[in-house]
Structure formats: C-alpha cells, structure tokens
Design an enzyme around this catalytic site. Structure first.
Site, PDB file in Angstrom:
ATOM      1  N   LYS A 117    -104.344 -45.263  14.505  1.00 31.07           N
ATOM      2  CA  LYS A 117    -105.780 -45.484  14.251  1.00 31.07           C
ATOM      3  C   LYS A 117    -105.949 -46.593  13.219  1.00 31.07           C
ATOM      4  O   LYS A 117    -106.761 -47.496  13.388  1.00 31.07           O
ATOM      5  CB  LYS A 117    -106.419 -44.204  13.707  1.00 31.07           C
ATOM      6  CG  LYS A 117    -106.798 -43.203  14.781  1.00 31.07           C
ATOM      7  CD  LYS A 117    -107.589 -42.052  14.144  1.00 31.07           C
ATOM      8  CE  LYS A 117    -107.700 -40.884  15.103  1.00 31.07           C
ATOM      9  NZ  LYS A 117    -107.931 -39.606  14.408  1.00 31.07           N
ATOM     10  N   LYS A 199     -90.527 -41.169  -2.176  1.00 25.12           N
ATOM     11  CA  LYS A 199     -89.519 -40.179  -1.839  1.00 25.12           C
ATOM     12  C   LYS A 199     -88.299 -40.868  -1.218  1.00 25.12           C
ATOM     13  O   LYS A 199     -88.462 -41.787  -0.419  1.00 25.12           O
ATOM     14  CB  LYS A 199     -90.133 -39.187  -0.833  1.00 25.12           C
ATOM     15  CG  LYS A 199     -89.198 -38.066  -0.468  1.00 25.12           C
ATOM     16  CD  LYS A 199     -89.762 -37.204   0.655  1.00 25.12           C
ATOM     17  CE  LYS A 199     -88.639 -36.279   1.102  1.00 25.12           C
ATOM     18  NZ  LYS A 199     -88.798 -35.559   2.288  1.00 25.12           N
ATOM     19  N   LYS A 202     -84.618 -42.423   4.535  1.00 23.02           N
ATOM     20  CA  LYS A 202     -84.071 -43.502   5.342  1.00 23.02           C
ATOM     21  C   LYS A 202     -85.174 -44.440   5.846  1.00 23.02           C
ATOM     22  O   LYS A 202     -84.975 -45.630   5.973  1.00 23.02           O
ATOM     23  CB  LYS A 202     -83.271 -42.949   6.521  1.00 23.02           C
ATOM     24  CG  LYS A 202     -83.986 -41.851   7.281  1.00 23.02           C
ATOM     25  CD  LYS A 202     -83.018 -40.790   7.761  1.00 23.02           C
ATOM     26  CE  LYS A 202     -83.772 -39.538   8.186  1.00 23.02           C
ATOM     27  NZ  LYS A 202     -82.933 -38.353   8.233  1.00 23.02           N
TER      28      LYS A 202
END
Ligand code: TRP
Length: 331
Positions: A117, A199, A202
């Site tokens: 969106k 955080k 990967k």
C-alpha cells in the site's frame, strides 16, 4: 511429560541475536524431565531463499550453529523439517480446518500488504506468495505434528502460537481430541539490537555473525553505530546501541563497569575493543567447534537422518490417527 519444540528458519547466516534469543534459551531449557524437538525449518525458508545452493548452505549453517553451541543430538530430537513429510501432509489437512480470516490477521502478511500500500501498488497482494500467507499454518503443523506441549519462542512469534492453539482446538472439536494445546514459553531475553540500532535481523543486514572468523566479528563490532563524541567526553549509556548490544550478553558487574567507563568518557574505539574482546570470549568456543565439524557433511547428514527417523516414530502414528478420524485412507 513436557515436550519442548522450537525451530529456526535458515533464511540467513546465524547471528548473535539468534544465539541469545533462540539457540541458547532452547538449550538452557532442556533437562532430564522433558523431551526436546529442535529443528531447522527449511520449508519455511523457501518463502525467501530462492537460490538452491544458498538454501543448502544456510540449512547447514543453522544446523552447525546449534551443534557448535552444545546441542547433544543423542539427547535431543534434532532434525530437518523437510525430512518429516507428515508435517506438510498435515498442513493440507489443517488448512481445511483453518479459517482464512485467521491467517489474514497474521503480522507478517499484514506487514507485506502495508508495504505494498505504502509503495502505491495497485494490487496490494502483489508479490505475496501463498507460502507467506500460510506460513503460520505450516508453523502450527511443525508444532502439532509431534504434539509438542511447550514452545520457546520470541515475542514476535506469540501470535503464531495463539493461531496454533486455535487451529488445534478447531480440529479437536470437529473430529475428536488429538492435539495438545501447546503453550508459548516467552523468555525474558532482551531483543538484541543490530549494529545500526534496529533489531538484529538478516533482513536489515545489520548482524554480528556467530560462525564467522574473529576478523569478521571484529569488523562488525567496529561498525556499530555511535556518535561524534570525542574521547574524554561523558557518554550516555541509556539508549546507546553499543551499550545495548553489550548488555545482551555481559554480566551485571561488567555492565556496571562499562557504565562508569561511559561516564568517565571512554573513547568509542576503546569501548568497542572491550565489547569485541568479551564477545569473542563468548563466541570463540562455538567458532572452534564449528571449524572442527563444518567440513564433515557426512556426520551432520547422519545426525539429521537418524533423528528424522526417530521423529517419524511419533509423527507417523499421529498422522494415521488424524487420517482415520477424518475419513481419509484405505477401505
Ligand atoms: N517462525 C519461527 C521464526 O521465524 C521459526 C519456526 C518455524 C518455528 N516453525 C516453528 C518456531 C515452530 C517454533 C515452532 O523464528
């Protein structure tokens, strides 16, 4: 008896966040009185990893990370998801019990929709695979197929556990009691920040590798984002990325010492050297085990095969029971 189960998706190289958040707690939880099922979720990784050589390499890396961190495959069922065909078979069966609306509410799917969106896509479902959509359902089958009772996971997986219980309950209600309603075991581990302060993940490319060389480790610690304060200037440890990463593994006494050093104006380079050295002490034994075992693909394959067979002694009878209850099978 408690049956503990957890999995790691091999969609990236194992990193410090995996070790602190998943590998170490899963090993710490084990004791004589419980059975433990630890597995590598390679089918889940297919959602993101499309390079076959890469998928194999990452599956091997995750397996090695667990073994090198001290997992004993004689005491733990340690296996590869794709070696247990009952899991994927159950996934179809339980998909017919699971309301689509339940999966519509999954965080990862909603995030993918929101991203579409935001970028102004006309079709908000564009690029979202059915695998991503049904990810929580496959995860439920990972848990329900060996009929686990306790699932140690990070907070971000709590919703998936609620869905698992929901799905198990629906099945039990419709056909008869088969599945335990598994409990999430949410540890109090801190979220490990990556070198950029988000955080460690990967997908953000901000990891501190677990199985890399000492040089790689040093490089990533030196890249931890700080600010332009000079040595001698008092530094704030609260909300500091370097300090936060240090606090993920250092003990109380070391942390207090570091707080004082910050207040006394330690230079960023010196602070990073301390963090690197202590992190290296933690990781060196794991790295050494990894270096010793990594070339022996036969050993790890044997471990996974043997364990896979043992796991199927549980999953095959369960699937037989499920099939007999739902009306699938021979006359
Ligand atoms: N979804 C989990 C993660 O990304 C990995 C996983 C797959 C898992 N199947 C599982 C965890 C079953 C616990 C139980 O971290």
């Amino acid at each position: 008896m408690k049956r503990i189960l957890t999995g790691i998706t091999p969609s990236g190289y194992p990193h410090l966040g995996n070790y602190i958040g998943a590998i170490k707690p899963s090993l710490d939880l084990l004791d004589e009185k419980c059975e433990s099922f630890l597995f590598i979720a390679d089918h889940h990784a297919l959602i993101k990893v499309w390079d076959p050589a890469k998928l194999k390499e990452l599956t091997h890396q995750v397996a090695m990370a667990w073994l090198a961190s001290g997992l004993d495959p004689r005491k733990t069922f340690f296996y590869r998801q794709s070696d247990i065909p009952e899991i994927t078979e159950l996934a179809w069966i339980l998909s017919c019990v699971t309301e689509k609306g339940l999966l519509n509410r999954a965080h990862a799917y909603k995030a993918a929709i929101d991203a579409n969106k935001e970028s102004g896509k006309k079709d908000i479902e564009e690029g979202i695979s059915t695998g991503l959509f049904t990810y929580p359902l496959l995860m439920a089958c990972d848990i329900l197929c060996p009929n686990a009772t306790h699932v140690p996971v990070g907070k971000d997986q709590q919703q998936h556990l609620e869905m698992t219980r929901d799905i198990a309950h629906k099945f039990n209600n419709r056909y008869g009691e088969v599945f335990n309603l598994p409990e999430a075991v949410i540890g109090d581990e801190k979220t490990v920040l990556g070198i950029d302060g988000r955080k460690m993940s990967k997908s953000y490319n901000n990891i501190i590798p677990l199985l890399g060389s000492e040089k790689d480790l040093k490089k990533s610690v030196m890249k931890i984002v700080t600010n332009s304060q000079e040595p001698g200037e008092k530094k704030e440890w609260k909300d500091n990325i370097l300090f936060s990463i240090y606090s993920a593994f250092a003990n109380e006494a070391s942390l207090n010492e570091m707080k004082h050093k910050f207040e006394d104006g330690i230079g960023w380079g010196d602070a990073k050297t301390i963090v690197f050295q202590e992190l290296n002490e933690l990781i060196a034994p794991i790295r050494e085990n990894f270096e010793k075992q990594k070339g022996d693909l036969n050993y790890i394959e044997d471990v996974l095969q043997e364990n896979g067979k043992k796991v199927r002694e549980t999953t095959k009878p369960l699937l037989e029971k499920v099939k007999s209850l739902i009306g699938i099978g021979s006359f």
